[in-house]
Design a protein around this motif. Structure first.
Motif, mmCIF file in Angstrom:
data_model
loop_
_atom_site.group_PDB
_atom_site.id
_atom_site.type_symbol
_atom_site.label_atom_id
_atom_site.label_comp_id
_atom_site.label_asym_id
_atom_site.label_seq_id
_atom_site.Cartn_x
_atom_site.Cartn_y
_atom_site.Cartn_z
ATOM 1 N N LYS A 8 9.669 -0.017 -0.736
ATOM 2 C CA LYS A 8 9.205 -0.408 -2.264
ATOM 3 C C LYS A 8 8.775 -1.981 -2.198
ATOM 4 O O LYS A 8 8.042 -2.451 -2.660
ATOM 5 C CB LYS A 8 10.593 -0.382 -3.036
ATOM 6 N N GLU A 9 9.442 -2.610 -1.186
ATOM 7 C CA GLU A 9 8.931 -4.110 -1.106
ATOM 8 C C GLU A 9 7.590 -4.214 -0.397
ATOM 9 O O GLU A 9 6.876 -4.920 -0.792
ATOM 10 C CB GLU A 9 9.776 -4.921 0.195
ATOM 11 N N LEU A 10 7.187 -3.353 0.480
ATOM 12 C CA LEU A 10 5.736 -3.259 0.857
ATOM 13 C C LEU A 10 4.739 -2.871 -0.200
ATOM 14 O O LEU A 10 3.737 -3.562 -0.284
ATOM 15 C CB LEU A 10 5.707 -2.208 2.222
ATOM 16 N N LYS A 11 5.250 -1.999 -0.819
ATOM 17 C CA LYS A 11 4.377 -1.829 -1.991
ATOM 18 C C LYS A 11 4.295 -2.947 -3.185
ATOM 19 O O LYS A 11 2.987 -3.225 -3.519
ATOM 20 C CB LYS A 11 4.905 -0.499 -2.789
ATOM 21 N N GLU A 12 5.181 -3.513 -3.397
ATOM 22 C CA GLU A 12 5.167 -4.404 -4.392
ATOM 23 C C GLU A 12 4.422 -5.907 -3.728
ATOM 24 O O GLU A 12 3.805 -6.457 -4.383
ATOM 25 C CB GLU A 12 6.529 -5.208 -4.722
ATOM 26 N N GLN A 13 4.528 -6.053 -2.285
ATOM 27 C CA GLN A 13 3.529 -7.005 -1.579
ATOM 28 C C GLN A 13 2.024 -6.624 -1.696
ATOM 29 O O GLN A 13 1.307 -7.686 -2.273
ATOM 30 C CB GLN A 13 4.012 -7.079 -0.236
ATOM 31 N N VAL A 14 1.718 -5.610 -1.895
ATOM 32 C CA VAL A 14 0.353 -5.109 -1.894
ATOM 33 C C VAL A 14 -0.006 -5.177 -3.419
ATOM 34 O O VAL A 14 -1.271 -5.659 -3.692
ATOM 35 C CB VAL A 14 -0.148 -3.654 -1.555
#
Length: 166
Positions: A145-151
């Motif tokens: 979820k953190e990776l998605k939010e970064q993108v």
């Protein structure tokens, strides 16, 4: 008790292997990190690989360069998953390491990540452990979820300022 063993053939591998350790720390997974040369101290290596199961390791992440035998030899002795990280080399760009790790004989598999792929090795070890540990599984879901939010944040910035000002 450490669930993951991280082993490298040389301290020159540390920057890559540290990325695996960083991921495991972020996910709250205990590990033990060691430098052992399979070629220069085979007796120490054999003891490490033979005792890994008794120590409680469920996965070994092994990094090596050039004639990269450390991951494969771990897999020959340790009965659970081994993840190999091929190291970039100046002479052949890491292809030598990659081929040494990925081209294992039938019956002795080594899961192999990209050249210098320390972070993915840590994530793969976590995913293996998550098959029987719901807490780790939840942490992996949060990480994704953190990776998605970064993108999404990067795209929002692009949309706001345009590519010329990005």
């Amino acid at each position: 008790m450490a669930k993951v063993g991280i082993v490298m053939g040389s301290d020159s591998d540390m920057p890559v292997m540290a990325k695996a350790a960083d991921i495991l720390e972020k996910l709250g997974i205990d590990y033990e990190m060691t430098i052992i040369s399979a070629h220069r101290e085979p007796d120490v290596f054999f003891e490490y690989a033979k005792s890994a199961e008794v120590k409680g390791f469920k996965v070994i992440i092994a990094g090596a360069g050039m004639a990269a035998h450390l991951p494969g030899m771990c897999a020959a002795i340790f009965p659970m998953p081994v993840i190999g990280i091929p190291m970039h080399t100046t002479s052949l760009g890491g292809r030598d390491s990659l081929y040494s790790i990925v081209q294992m004989p039938s019956g002795i598999p080594v899961a192999t990540v990209a050249i210098n792929g320390g972070a993915n090795a840590g994530l793969l070890a976590a995913k293996i452990l998550a098959t029987s540990d719901d807490a780790i599984l939840q942490k992996l879901k949060e990480y994704s979820k953190e990776l998605k939010e970064q993108v999404q944040a990067k795209d929002a910035r692009l949309q706001e300022v345009g590519y010329q000002n990005y």
